[in-house]
Design an enzyme around this catalytic site. Structure first.
Site, short mmCIF file in Angstrom:
data_model
loop_
_atom_site.label_atom_id
_atom_site.label_comp_id
_atom_site.label_asym_id
_atom_site.label_seq_id
_atom_site.Cartn_x
_atom_site.Cartn_y
_atom_site.Cartn_z
N GLY A 1 0.83 -1.20 0.00
CA GLY A 1 0.00 0.00 0.00
C GLY A 1 0.86 1.24 0.00
N ILE B 1 -0.84 4.02 -1.91
CA ILE B 1 -1.91 4.69 -1.14
C ILE B 1 -1.28 5.60 -0.09
CG2 ILE B 1 -3.92 4.31 0.37
CD1 ILE B 1 -4.23 3.43 -2.61
N ASP C 1 16.44 -4.11 -3.74
CA ASP C 1 16.37 -4.59 -5.12
C ASP C 1 17.50 -3.95 -5.93
OD1 ASP C 1 13.97 -5.69 -4.43
OD2 ASP C 1 12.72 -4.25 -5.53
N GLY D 1 -10.83 -4.83 -22.56
CA GLY D 1 -10.04 -6.06 -22.63
C GLY D 1 -9.46 -6.23 -24.01
N CYS E 1 -15.23 0.33 -23.58
CA CYS E 1 -14.23 -0.05 -24.57
C CYS E 1 -14.53 -1.42 -25.21
CB CYS E 1 -12.82 0.03 -23.98
SG CYS E 1 -11.61 0.34 -25.28
N GLY F 1 -16.17 -3.73 -23.88
CA GLY F 1 -17.56 -3.96 -23.49
C GLY F 1 -18.53 -3.19 -24.38
N PHE F 2 -18.07 -2.13 -24.98
CA PHE F 2 -18.85 -1.33 -25.93
C PHE F 2 -18.80 -1.97 -27.32
CE2 PHE F 2 -17.38 1.66 -29.26
CZ PHE F 2 -18.52 2.40 -29.55
N HIS G 1 -12.72 5.41 -21.77
CA HIS G 1 -12.60 4.82 -20.42
C HIS G 1 -13.00 5.83 -19.35
CE1 HIS G 1 -10.54 1.05 -21.43
NE2 HIS G 1 -10.13 1.72 -22.49
N GLU H 1 -13.74 5.33 -16.38
CA GLU H 1 -13.23 4.98 -15.04
C GLU H 1 -11.99 5.80 -14.66
OE1 GLU H 1 -13.03 3.10 -17.74
OE2 GLU H 1 -11.25 1.81 -17.77
N1 GLN Z 1 -9.29 -4.64 -27.69
C1 GLN Z 1 -10.08 -3.52 -28.06
C2 GLN Z 1 -9.31 -2.55 -28.94
O1 GLN Z 1 -8.12 -2.57 -29.00
C3 GLN Z 1 -10.59 -2.81 -26.83
C4 GLN Z 1 -9.51 -2.17 -26.05
C5 GLN Z 1 -9.91 -1.90 -24.61
O2 GLN Z 1 -10.90 -2.41 -24.12
N2 GLN Z 1 -9.12 -1.13 -23.91
O3 GLN Z 1 -9.89 -1.74 -29.61
#
Ligand code: GLN
Length: 544
Positions: free
Chosen positions: A15, A18, A147, A354, A381, A383-384, A506, A508
């Protein structure tokens, strides 16, 4: 310039990020211009090429830098947007030094770690502080003291402290105080060892932040003080908190704000935590629970979706409704249909970003469920993009619809490579990245959510919605309600649905505790609405 260095001992994952973010907040609360820089001692130039399982989420900055996730924590705790120079990696330093060497900048000298690499590190830290207009710069050194990788950085910071002179720099060392054995004894030995390690390289900590499951007892504090040669009031106990946003107040309560101000020769000022405390008070005072199903493929490591989880924490601190995230590995969904039944009982569904083919079919099944059952849905992204594919398959009847990311030869490439991406072979820093201006359709759901028709949001993608399908989407009720200034599809929404919004960007990354992102806020509001319909209560409802 004043510098606060935060190093870590014993183990990573303590952490430290944080702690650093919270220390930043102490200065911010005093009205002192502050900024934070993260050192990542790995050889990657940036975090963009790293698998989320190694270091968690890749956090994208306005300028398109793919940064370590701690930059996200800094932005959230400071409520300040940062730029790419605030994430220093060994890769970046070496690249610069080697470029200079090739140009002949070193005038025939032998180029060495000391003074050339350390010199470059110091120069970059000074430049960042100056460009940010900060009076105090916090420098978090990734990894653990001892390290090999972090040696040049710690050496550079030691040199910097000598150059800046007495009273300009403070060293904060974060360590673990484990609690072991049948009687739960707190152990200081690992802390002693790691402080010894730090002193061996010429750094004497001003403050020790002891992490662990429990608060330190006075005798353990005294012991650390004695063995590590710091005053007892400079041994700070930060036990695990129910929510990370408590940490600045935990530090403040132990006098860390005044102590650091004194060490740095800054005048004592009264800190102001009004909005921060309001956020925490609402966060703790929840009178209902909503359950959001998060369907992704990195669900075993929550850090892979850190900014999404944080965005929901921000909503909780704003609405006073507990947001419970339930994680589904999208790869399991096609194998186990009971998971879809479970998701159907959620109050909302989120499919985050993803890459690649793995887990795609499960995400599409979850999106279909959300669309057909009226479950509030937010697609980010990937998901869209998958929302468009789901719609093409099940509403337009194009069974072969997919993204060329999964099948480059697809006969129905509903999602395809951005034109500018064709011919790009390097993976590092080559996506469509960073903040871009987006125009929203007046009167659309998304424009209502934002309360405006022009927004800036951050991007990270290589593929986009194929414009060839847009007319058919519109005809059947999947509307394009946001586009980039150069005409790319940024938002798709289904109108006759309680909440079904997908965004290419994004959101988020822009949510902050004191200003939760409107998309997450409205998703949770829609989820509360669904809950009310699903479980009517006899007595006056507790929900607003
Ligand atoms: N893989 C998809 C793209 O490259 C979506 C990328 C993401 O979700 N960040 O367009």
């Amino acid at each position: 310039m004043r510098v606060v260095v935060v190093s870590g001992g014993v183990i990573s994952g303590l952490g430290k990020g944080i702690t650093t973010s919270s220390l930043g907040r102490l200065f911010k609360a005093r009205g002192i211009p502050v900024t934070i820089l993260k050192i990542d001692p790995y050889l990657n130039v940036d975090a963009g090429t790293m698998n989320p399982y190694q270091h968690g989420e890749v956090f994208v900055l306005d300028d398109g830098t793919e940064a370590d996730l701690d930059l996200g924590n800094y932005e959230r705790f400071l409520d300040q947007s940062l730029v790419g120079t605030h994430n220093l990696t060994t890769g970046k330093i070496y690249r610069t030094v080697i470029e200079k060497e090739r140009r002949g900048d070193y005038l025939g000298n032998t180029v060495q770690i000391i003074p050339h690499v350390t010199g470059e590190i110091k120069r970059m830290i000074r430049e960042v502080a100056q460009a940010a207009g900060a009076e105090v710069i916090l420098v978090e050194v990734g990894g653990t003291v001892g390290d090999i990788e972090s040696m040049p950085f710690l050496e550079a910071l030691r040199e910097l402290s000598y150059e800046l002179g007495e009273g300009h720099m403070a060293f904060v060392h974060t360590t673990l105080v484990p609690v072991v054995g049948p009687v739960g004894e707190a152990k200081t030995k690992p802390t002693q060892h790691s402080v010894r390690e730090l002193r061996a390289i010429g750094i004497r900590p001003n403050l020790i932040v002891a992490r662990g499951p429990l608060p330190l007892s006075p005798d353990i504090k005294a012991k650390i003080s004695l063995f590590c040669d710091v005053p007892p009031d400079a041994v700070i106990s930060v036990p695990d908190q129910p929510v990370i946003y408590e940490v600045p107040l935990v530090l403040e309560a132990q006098g860390v704000g005044s102590l650091l101000s004194r060490t740095l020769g800054l005048p004592e000022r009264t800190p102001d935590y009004t909005t921060w405390k309001e956020f925490l008070a609402t966060y703790r005072r929840c009178d209902a629970v909503v359950e959001v199903a998060v369907v992704g493929k990195y669900t075993e490591l929550r850090d892979a979706y850190l900014s999404h989880s944080e965005a929901f924490h921000h909503v909780q601190g704003h609405l006073g409704k507990e947001v419970r995230l339930v994680w589904y590995d999208s790869e399991d969904i096609p194998k186990n249909p009971s998971l879809l039944h479970r998701i159907e009982r959620s109050d909302a569904v989120l499919v985050p970003g993803g890459f690649g083919a793995r887990g795609v079919e499960g995400k599409i099944q979850a999106i279909e469920l959300a669309r057909t059952k009226g479950i509030p849905y937010l697609g980010v992204c990937y998901g869209f993009q998958l929302e468009a594919i789901e719609f093409a398959r099940h509403v337009l009847g194009l069974e072969a619809a997919t993204t060329t990311e999964v099948d480059p030869a697809s006969p129905e490439p509903v999602v395809c490579l951005l034109e500018e991406q064709q011919g790009i072979h390097d993976l590092g820093g080559t996506m469509r990245l960073g903040a871009q201006r987006i125009l929203l359709t007046a009167g659309s759901r998304i424009a209502q959510i934002y309360g405006k028709t022009e927004i800036w949001e951050r991007h990270r993608h290589r593929f986009e919605i194929n414009p060839k399908y847009l007319d058919r989407f519109q005809e059947h009720g999947l509307r394009v309600t946001g586009t980039s200034v150069d005409g790319r599809v940024e938002v798709l929404e289904v109108s006759d649905h309680p909440f079904f919004v997908g965004v290419q960007f994004h959101p988020e990354f822009l949510s902050r505790p004191e200003t939760p992102h409107p998309l997450y806020l409205e998703l949770v509001r829609a989820a509360l609405g669904r809950k009310e319909v699903a479980t009517p209560v006899a007595s006056p409802p507790a929900l607003a």
